[in-house]
Design an enzyme around this catalytic site. Structure first.
Site, mmCIF file in Angstrom:
data_model
loop_
_atom_site.group_PDB
_atom_site.id
_atom_site.type_symbol
_atom_site.label_atom_id
_atom_site.label_comp_id
_atom_site.label_asym_id
_atom_site.label_seq_id
_atom_site.Cartn_x
_atom_site.Cartn_y
_atom_site.Cartn_z
ATOM 1 C CG LEU A 65 59.196 3.880 15.666
ATOM 2 C CD1 LEU A 65 60.284 2.884 16.022
ATOM 3 C CD2 LEU A 65 59.267 4.225 14.195
ATOM 4 C CB THR A 96 50.812 4.774 22.180
ATOM 5 O OG1 THR A 96 50.457 6.137 21.970
ATOM 6 C CG2 THR A 96 50.029 4.221 23.357
ATOM 7 C CE LYS A 171 47.836 7.502 23.678
ATOM 8 N NZ LYS A 171 47.172 8.335 22.763
ATOM 9 C CE LYS A 246 50.180 0.755 20.131
ATOM 10 N NZ LYS A 246 50.808 1.956 19.609
HETATM 11 P P1 NAD Z 1 51.660 4.808 11.322
HETATM 12 O O1 NAD Z 1 51.567 3.344 11.158
HETATM 13 O O2 NAD Z 1 50.895 5.719 10.406
HETATM 14 O O3 NAD Z 1 53.213 5.261 11.219
HETATM 15 C C1 NAD Z 1 54.276 4.538 11.751
HETATM 16 C C2 NAD Z 1 55.476 4.742 10.834
HETATM 17 O O4 NAD Z 1 56.607 4.111 11.426
HETATM 18 C C3 NAD Z 1 55.289 4.120 9.442
HETATM 19 O O5 NAD Z 1 55.535 5.100 8.454
HETATM 20 C C4 NAD Z 1 56.339 2.988 9.410
HETATM 21 O O6 NAD Z 1 56.884 2.776 8.118
HETATM 22 C C5 NAD Z 1 57.364 3.525 10.377
HETATM 23 N N1 NAD Z 1 58.260 2.530 10.959
HETATM 24 C C6 NAD Z 1 57.935 1.367 11.562
HETATM 25 N N2 NAD Z 1 59.052 0.745 12.020
HETATM 26 C C7 NAD Z 1 60.094 1.545 11.703
HETATM 27 C C8 NAD Z 1 61.508 1.469 11.903
HETATM 28 N N3 NAD Z 1 62.081 0.437 12.526
HETATM 29 N N4 NAD Z 1 62.267 2.473 11.425
HETATM 30 C C9 NAD Z 1 61.723 3.520 10.786
HETATM 31 N N5 NAD Z 1 60.394 3.667 10.566
HETATM 32 C C10 NAD Z 1 59.592 2.683 11.019
HETATM 33 O O7 NAD Z 1 51.298 5.106 12.839
HETATM 34 P P2 NAD Z 1 50.791 6.495 13.466
HETATM 35 O O8 NAD Z 1 49.311 6.626 13.323
HETATM 36 O O9 NAD Z 1 51.692 7.594 12.983
HETATM 37 O O10 NAD Z 1 51.067 6.217 15.020
HETATM 38 C C11 NAD Z 1 52.370 6.278 15.569
HETATM 39 C C12 NAD Z 1 52.252 6.116 17.076
HETATM 40 O O11 NAD Z 1 51.426 7.160 17.596
HETATM 41 C C13 NAD Z 1 51.597 4.797 17.528
HETATM 42 O O12 NAD Z 1 52.286 4.318 18.645
HETATM 43 C C14 NAD Z 1 50.152 5.199 17.853
HETATM 44 O O13 NAD Z 1 49.572 4.360 18.822
HETATM 45 C C15 NAD Z 1 50.376 6.612 18.379
HETATM 46 N N6 NAD Z 1 49.210 7.497 18.262
HETATM 47 C C16 NAD Z 1 48.489 7.529 17.106
HETATM 48 C C17 NAD Z 1 47.381 8.370 17.017
HETATM 49 C C18 NAD Z 1 46.572 8.453 15.741
HETATM 50 O O14 NAD Z 1 45.489 9.028 15.778
HETATM 51 N N7 NAD Z 1 47.053 7.913 14.630
HETATM 52 C C19 NAD Z 1 47.007 9.173 18.102
HETATM 53 C C20 NAD Z 1 47.786 9.147 19.263
HETATM 54 C C21 NAD Z 1 48.893 8.290 19.328
#
Ligand code: NAD
Length: 299
Positions: A65, A96, A171, A246
């Site tokens: 999430l 994260t 991280k 973030k």
């Molecule tokens: P994103 O916003 O693309 O996806 C998050 C998903 O969670 C969305 O589809 C949203 O609809 C869903 N969501 C939110 N609340 C919800 C709930 N209560 N129930 C069900 N679904 C819910 O984000 P992302 O890029 O996939 O990142 C996810 C995590 O990974 C974050 O914490 C981010 O910091 C971490 N991260 C991201 C990257 C990157 O490059 N994108 C790299 C490393 C870590």
């Protein structure tokens, strides 16, 4: 093969879930966005009507999430998932989030006999698609051992950082350093260019000298210096400025919480914040070099 509930199918969660499906696991998925769910159903997953329904009868729960408030909202409270997950189930929380949040949710899980590890990732969307993520795990060693068959299908390097929350701390430390080194590399390149150097020549020199780092070796921020990096593609794709912001915010919170001094982390956070406020929040974080280019072109 295991039955897994996967919640949060965004940029990272979707390809991670797809890799588990490819490995033969049975997935029940949930996301607030119906289109995200449909993409996984098309790939062979079952759709649940709610997060609560998705955890019925599964061996493991995985969540991915956006931030702490989403994770606490999902698991805690009278309507939270911890009320519905069967005792003994293993939970892999991969978002994260603040270490404090990870500890709070893990402690609440323990009270209900549920085993939880924090397993944030490094490696971005490319790593998620390729199944080469780095997982940085906090929690009991025995729980990590049990999570290993799942983690190995989504990642290549898996580290045990310590107890609950330690995965998040590691991280955050890594990404604070990444933010600082990218800003520092950008600053050095802009200084060289403002003083008549070719950015490619300067990059080659620094990549073989003591200023060498991940940005000079693999992810140069100056356009045209390296092929196939975001800087040479208009800063599209990669790791967004707002995601870096973030993580630098989480580092600042952790510093406040522990009384640690992170002056360079704070400076980097302010630089990325300024950059985001200028409309660059969606660009790759190496676009921080644009701040310096604007500055140097004024002189
Ligand atoms: P994103 O916003 O693309 O996806 C998050 C998903 O969670 C969305 O589809 C949203 O609809 C869903 N969501 C939110 N609340 C919800 C709930 N209560 N129930 C069900 N679904 C819910 O984000 P992302 O890029 O996939 O990142 C996810 C995590 O990974 C974050 O914490 C981010 O910091 C971490 N991260 C991201 C990257 C990157 O490059 N994108 C790299 C490393 C870590």
């Amino acid at each position: 093969m295991s039955r897994i509930s996967f919640i949060g199918l965004g940029n990272m969660g979707k390809p991670m879930a797809q890799n588990l499906l490819k490995a033969g696991h049975e997935l029940t998925v949930f996301d607030l966005a119906p289109a995200a769910v449909q993409a996984l159903v098309d790939a062979g997953a079952k759709s649940a009507g709610s997060a609560l329904q998705s955890v019925q009868g599964v061996d493991a729960v995985i969540s991915m999430l956006p931030a702490s408030r989403h994770v606490e909202g999902l698991y805690l409270g009278d309507e939270g998932l911890l009320q519905r997950i069967a005792p003994g189930t293993l939970v892999l929380e991969c978002s994260t989030i603040a270490p404090e949040s990870a500890r709070k949710v893990a402690a609440a899980a323990r009270e209900r006999g549920i085993r939880m590890i924090d397993a944030p990732v490094s490696g971005g969307t490319g790593g998620a698609v390729a199944g080469t993520l780095t997982f940085i795990v906090g929690g009991a060693a025995a729980d990590l051992d049990e999570a290993m068959p799942y983690l190995e299908k989504m990642g290549r390097n898996i580290f045990h950082a310590g107890d609950s929350g330690a995965g998040q701390v590691a991280k955050i430390c890594n990404n604070m350093l990444l933010g600082i080194l990218m800003a520092g590399t950008s600053e050095a390149l802009a200084l060289g260019v403002a003083n008549g150097l070719d950015p490619k020549v300067l990059s080659d020199i620094m990549a073989k000298s003591s200023g060498r780092n991940w940005a000079t070796e693999l992810y140069n921020p100056w356009p045209g210096v390296m092929p196939d990096v975001p800087a040479s593609k208009g800063y599209a794709g990669g790791f967004g400025v707002d995601l870096m912001l973030k993580d630098l915010g989480l580092a600042a919170e952790a510093a406040l919480h522990s009384g640690a001094s992170t002056p360079l982390g704070e400076l980097a956070r302010n630089l990325y914040s300024l950059h985001s406020a200028g409309g660059s929040g969606g660009l790759d974080f190496s676009s921080i070099v644009n701040l310096y280019q604007r500055e140097s072109s004024r002189g």
